[in-house]
Design a protein around this motif. Structure first.
Motif, PDB file in Angstrom:
ATOM      1  N   VAL A  70       0.834  -1.190   0.000  1.00 33.83           N
ATOM      2  CA  VAL A  70       0.000   0.000   0.000  1.00 33.83           C
ATOM      3  C   VAL A  70       0.873   1.246   0.000  1.00 33.83           C
ATOM      4  O   VAL A  70       1.743   1.402   0.862  1.00 33.83           O
ATOM      5  CB  VAL A  70      -0.935   0.016   1.244  1.00 33.83           C
ATOM      6  CG1 VAL A  70      -1.857   1.220   1.198  1.00 33.83           C
ATOM      7  CG2 VAL A  70      -1.710  -1.282   1.357  1.00 33.83           C
ATOM      8  N   GLN A  71       0.627   2.110  -0.968  1.00 34.56           N
ATOM      9  CA  GLN A  71       1.350   3.380  -1.048  1.00 34.56           C
ATOM     10  C   GLN A  71       0.412   4.476  -0.566  1.00 34.56           C
ATOM     11  O   GLN A  71      -0.715   4.601  -1.053  1.00 34.56           O
ATOM     12  CB  GLN A  71       1.800   3.640  -2.485  1.00 34.56           C
ATOM     13  CG  GLN A  71       2.804   2.586  -2.958  1.00 34.56           C
ATOM     14  CD  GLN A  71       2.833   2.464  -4.454  1.00 34.56           C
ATOM     15  OE1 GLN A  71       1.848   2.091  -5.075  1.00 34.56           O
ATOM     16  NE2 GLN A  71       3.975   2.782  -5.027  1.00 34.56           N
ATOM     17  N   LEU A  72       0.900   5.237   0.406  1.00 31.07           N
ATOM     18  CA  LEU A  72       0.105   6.321   0.975  1.00 31.07           C
ATOM     19  C   LEU A  72       0.762   7.656   0.692  1.00 31.07           C
ATOM     20  O   LEU A  72       1.988   7.794   0.780  1.00 31.07           O
ATOM     21  CB  LEU A  72      -0.019   6.165   2.494  1.00 31.07           C
ATOM     22  CG  LEU A  72      -0.684   4.907   3.038  1.00 31.07           C
ATOM     23  CD1 LEU A  72      -0.644   4.919   4.557  1.00 31.07           C
ATOM     24  CD2 LEU A  72      -2.102   4.794   2.543  1.00 31.07           C
ATOM     25  N   ILE A 110       3.186  -2.849   4.095  1.00 30.03           N
ATOM     26  CA  ILE A 110       2.851  -4.228   3.757  1.00 30.03           C
ATOM     27  C   ILE A 110       1.746  -4.627   4.719  1.00 30.03           C
ATOM     28  O   ILE A 110       1.914  -4.548   5.943  1.00 30.03           O
ATOM     29  CB  ILE A 110       4.067  -5.163   3.869  1.00 30.03           C
ATOM     30  CG1 ILE A 110       5.179  -4.709   2.932  1.00 30.03           C
ATOM     31  CG2 ILE A 110       3.647  -6.608   3.570  1.00 30.03           C
ATOM     32  CD1 ILE A 110       6.467  -5.488   3.062  1.00 30.03           C
ATOM     33  N   VAL A 111       0.618  -5.019   4.141  1.00 32.21           N
ATOM     34  CA  VAL A 111      -0.591  -5.291   4.920  1.00 32.21           C
ATOM     35  C   VAL A 111      -1.101  -6.694   4.593  1.00 32.21           C
ATOM     36  O   VAL A 111      -1.063  -7.115   3.434  1.00 32.21           O
ATOM     37  CB  VAL A 111      -1.687  -4.253   4.585  1.00 32.21           C
ATOM     38  CG1 VAL A 111      -2.993  -4.574   5.277  1.00 32.21           C
ATOM     39  CG2 VAL A 111      -1.217  -2.845   4.933  1.00 32.21           C
ATOM     40  N   SER A 138      -3.242   0.536  -3.678  1.00 32.22           N
ATOM     41  CA  SER A 138      -2.941  -0.827  -3.238  1.00 32.22           C
ATOM     42  C   SER A 138      -2.538  -1.683  -4.418  1.00 32.22           C
ATOM     43  O   SER A 138      -3.157  -1.634  -5.480  1.00 32.22           O
ATOM     44  CB  SER A 138      -4.172  -1.459  -2.585  1.00 32.22           C
ATOM     45  OG  SER A 138      -4.572  -0.752  -1.446  1.00 32.22           O
ATOM     46  N   ASN A 139      -1.507  -2.481  -4.210  1.00 31.62           N
ATOM     47  CA  ASN A 139      -1.116  -3.517  -5.150  1.00 31.62           C
ATOM     48  C   ASN A 139      -1.219  -4.835  -4.399  1.00 31.62           C
ATOM     49  O   ASN A 139      -0.561  -5.011  -3.358  1.00 31.62           O
ATOM     50  CB  ASN A 139       0.321  -3.310  -5.643  1.00 31.62           C
ATOM     51  CG  ASN A 139       0.461  -2.059  -6.467  1.00 31.62           C
ATOM     52  OD1 ASN A 139      -0.171  -1.927  -7.501  1.00 31.62           O
ATOM     53  ND2 ASN A 139       1.269  -1.129  -6.001  1.00 31.62           N
ATOM     54  N   LEU A 140      -2.042  -5.751  -4.908  1.00 32.46           N
ATOM     55  CA  LEU A 140      -2.236  -7.029  -4.242  1.00 32.46           C
ATOM     56  C   LEU A 140      -1.239  -8.049  -4.794  1.00 32.46           C
ATOM     57  O   LEU A 140      -1.001  -8.106  -5.995  1.00 32.46           O
ATOM     58  CB  LEU A 140      -3.658  -7.530  -4.455  1.00 32.46           C
ATOM     59  CG  LEU A 140      -4.762  -6.622  -3.928  1.00 32.46           C
ATOM     60  CD1 LEU A 140      -6.123  -7.216  -4.249  1.00 32.46           C
ATOM     61  CD2 LEU A 140      -4.614  -6.379  -2.442  1.00 32.46           C
ATOM     62  N   SER A 141      -0.692  -8.826  -3.905  1.00 35.85           N
ATOM     63  CA  SER A 141       0.239  -9.884  -4.299  1.00 35.85           C
ATOM     64  C   SER A 141      -0.552 -11.031  -4.910  1.00 35.85           C
ATOM     65  O   SER A 141      -1.451 -11.577  -4.273  1.00 35.85           O
ATOM     66  CB  SER A 141       1.026 -10.371  -3.079  1.00 35.85           C
ATOM     67  OG  SER A 141       1.829 -11.487  -3.431  1.00 35.85           O
TER      68      SER A 141
END
Length: 161
Positions: A70-72, A110-111, A138-141
């Motif tokens: 997640v980039q904030l 990292i969430v 958000s980028n999901l793995s």
């Protein structure tokens, strides 16, 4: 602070692979008697090279099937907002890591979450409420190809070589 010589590097490497290795096994593996090996280990702990010991858990077995990067971006960077942001991040167990970064975004997190619905709730109830957050990406793995907390042990260059 002790030098990271070959013996210390071996100790650190072996313990990263098996944090439960006994001193007897450790000393046998590196070819050193137990007392000097134990002294080196204690010194590495005292000097902060070893932060602690923990079990590595399988997140999927624990029902945490989603991992997001997640980039904030934040609009507030004053001391109060930053302190509150950091406090919330530190006490939120779903946030495994948080880095203050360069570039367009301010933080990379990292969430983990149980599933996409759980992640959606987390975004709404936690991330959107962080002080000063103006953008969440958000980028999901899709596939975890490597996950490790093991650090490379690099010996200092030998000036006599």
């Amino acid at each position: 602070m002790p030098d990271i010589d070959a013996a210390n590097a071996q100790i650190l490497t072996l313990l990263q692979n098996d944090g439960r290795m006994t001193n007897a096994k450790l000393s046998e593996t590196i070819g050193m008697s137990e007392t000097p090996c134990w002294r080196r280990l204690k010194r590495l702990e005292e000097d902060g090279f070893i932060d602690g010991y923990q079990a590595n858990l399988n997140r999927r077995k624990l029902g945490l099937g989603v991992m997001a990067f997640v980039q904030l971006r934040c609009s507030e960077h004053d001391q109060t907002a930053t302190a509150e942001f950091q406090r919330i991040v530190e006490v939120t167990p779903n946030i495994l890591a948080c880095h203050n970064t360069t570039g367009a975004d301010d933080f990379l997190l990292i969430v983990v979450a149980r599933d996409l619905d759980d992640y959606s709730v987390f975004v709404d109830t936690t991330l959107r409420r962080l002080p000063g957050v103006t953008s969440i990406r958000s980028n999901l793995s899709l596939k975890e190809m490597k996950a490790s907390s093991k650090l490379p042990i690099i010996l200092p260059a030998n000036p006599m070589a």
